[in-house]
Motif scaffolding. Structure first.
Motif, mmCIF file in Angstrom:
data_model
loop_
_atom_site.group_PDB
_atom_site.id
_atom_site.type_symbol
_atom_site.label_atom_id
_atom_site.label_comp_id
_atom_site.label_asym_id
_atom_site.label_seq_id
_atom_site.Cartn_x
_atom_site.Cartn_y
_atom_site.Cartn_z
ATOM 1 N N CYS A 115 -4.064 81.555 62.842
ATOM 2 C CA CYS A 115 -3.587 80.702 63.947
ATOM 3 C C CYS A 115 -2.282 80.073 63.446
ATOM 4 N N CYS A 221 2.019 76.169 68.440
ATOM 5 C CA CYS A 221 1.251 77.369 68.769
ATOM 6 C C CYS A 221 2.252 78.435 69.198
ATOM 7 N N GLU A 249 -1.140 72.510 74.388
ATOM 8 C CA GLU A 249 -0.286 73.023 73.298
ATOM 9 C C GLU A 249 1.066 73.479 73.854
ATOM 10 N N CYS A 308 -2.213 85.895 72.317
ATOM 11 C CA CYS A 308 -2.545 85.397 70.977
ATOM 12 C C CYS A 308 -3.013 86.584 70.134
HETATM 13 FE FE1 SF4 Z 1 -3.742 79.364 67.421
HETATM 14 FE FE2 SF4 Z 1 -2.181 79.429 69.552
HETATM 15 FE FE3 SF4 Z 1 -3.783 81.467 69.061
HETATM 16 FE FE4 SF4 Z 1 -4.813 79.121 69.873
HETATM 17 S S1 SF4 Z 1 -3.471 80.496 71.026
HETATM 18 S S2 SF4 Z 1 -5.572 80.403 68.189
HETATM 19 S S3 SF4 Z 1 -3.411 77.706 68.857
HETATM 20 S S4 SF4 Z 1 -2.061 80.802 67.778
#
Ligand code: SF4
Ligand code: 13P
Length: 351
Positions: A115, A221, A249, A308
């Protein structure tokens, strides 16, 4: 509710009811084999499966015993009486489960599933911040690793950050590591925020005379930072009646231009409760598919070029391999776990 049928054919039929509009029959049948086998092994291993709201629909709508946002899943991890927790989410979430349930075997189906927020700060950074602002309580977003939580006084999630900040009786708080979540919370609570500066010799206070109540960090993020006010304006031009939801975020400018901002579960609830013709979700794209699968009458617009990569590492295939091979086991050193647990439990006690 998980699909738990006695045969592959019955599993396939149940999946068809939920996912026929999203997946072709042949793919559904292949996925049904995996779902059936995962459920069989889940019982054999006495396991519980927790699934984050970002999981892809074929996984999200079939195998988790509980699906939810970070806060809801950490509560489930603390409560379970099963021997094994399979966490269909990212590493920091599985680590939080291990922090709360050290006697359970906690499995993350992908080796890394990181993350960008968790990578943005180290335990050493937090120790430096505490030296710079002695005595100031540290609130850390759960999207961090265990050693960072261990240096913190409280954890929070996107679902309770506001309440945690209001609960703490202090003039100032250090709020880590998401610059935008901090900005959104500061705006909601009417506080001013500053960011320490990283120099060649370490961290220093910003040169500013403003009276501040929050000290932030410049983590972001990698998904939510990409949404812009221009994206919102463009979609509103094309669909003037669209209801726009943004995860906190996203930048404060983006949340201000949206109709609602909240945790992933709060966004799902909002779509279910508020009657509109169409919605735009500014968050990981799979969540729109999951809402559409459960609410076929609602039109979900998505900006799916933004994904993501970490959440998308978790698949049905990996979850099956996880239960077959008992991989990848999450371990947290006991001294760190005990300190991190304090911060997570303080959060769970507040809300
Ligand atoms: Fe991390 Fe952003 Fe993925 Fe959530 S969406 S797990 S905050 S990288
Ligand atoms: P939630 O706690 O809102 O589910 O958020 C987790 C996350 O990683 C969002 O990107």
């Amino acid at each position: 509710m998980p699909i738990d049928e006695p045969t592959i054919q019955a599993t396939f039929e149940q999946m068809q009811k939920r996912l026929a509009k999203l997946l072709p029959k042949a793919e559904l049948y292949e996925k049904a084999r995996l779902v059936y086998e995962i459920n069989r092994l889940k019982k054999e291993r006495n396991a519980v499966i927790l699934g984050h709201n970002y999981m892809e629909p074929a996984l999200y709508t079939t195998i988790p015993d509980f699906a939810g946002d970070s806060l809801e899943l950490s509560r489930k991890a603390a409560e379970t009486d099963k021997d094994v927790i399979v966490f269909c989410g990212v590493r920091f979430m599985a680590e939080t489960a291990k922090i709360l349930s050290p006697d359970k075997t906690v499995l993350l189906p992908a080796k890394k599933a990181g993350c960008s927020l968790a990578e943005s700060i180290t335990a050493e950074d937090v120790r430096e911040l505490k030296k710079l602002y002695p005595g100031v309580p540290v609130v850390t977003y759960v999207n961090t690793y265990a050693d960072v939580k261990a240096e913190s006084d409280y954890c929070c999630t996107s679902g309770n950050a506001h309440k945690v900040i209001e609960h703490i009786d202090a003039d100032k708080v250090i709020f880590l590591p998401d610059e935008y979540l901090a900005g959104n919370v500061a705006k909601e609570t009417g506080k001013t925020i500053v960011f320490p500066v990283k120099g060649a010799t370490g961290l220093r206070k910003p040169e500013s005379n403003i009276e501040y109540a929050m000290i932030g960090w410049k983590g972001r993020c990698e998904v939510h930072e990409q949404f812009t006010v221009e994206d919102i304006e463009n979609v509103r031009k094309q669909f003037p009646d669209v209801v726009i939801l943004a995860h906190p975020e996203c930048s404060p400018e983006v949340t201000a231009a949206s109709d609602f901002s909240g945790s992933t579960s709060a966004m799902i609830k909002y779509v279910q409760d508020v009657k509109a013709d169409r919605y735009l979700l500014l968050t990981e794209c799979s969540m729109g598919d999951n809402i559409a699968a459960e609410n076929p009458q609602k039109e979900m617009l998505r900006l799916c070029s933004v994904r993501c990569p970490h959440m998308n590492e978790i698949t049905l295939e990996d979850t099956l391999a996880s239960l077959q091979n008992m991989q990848y086991q999450i371990e947290v050193p006991e001294d760190i776990r005990i300190k991190a647990r304090r911060a997570v439990e303080r959060m769970l006690e507040i809300v």
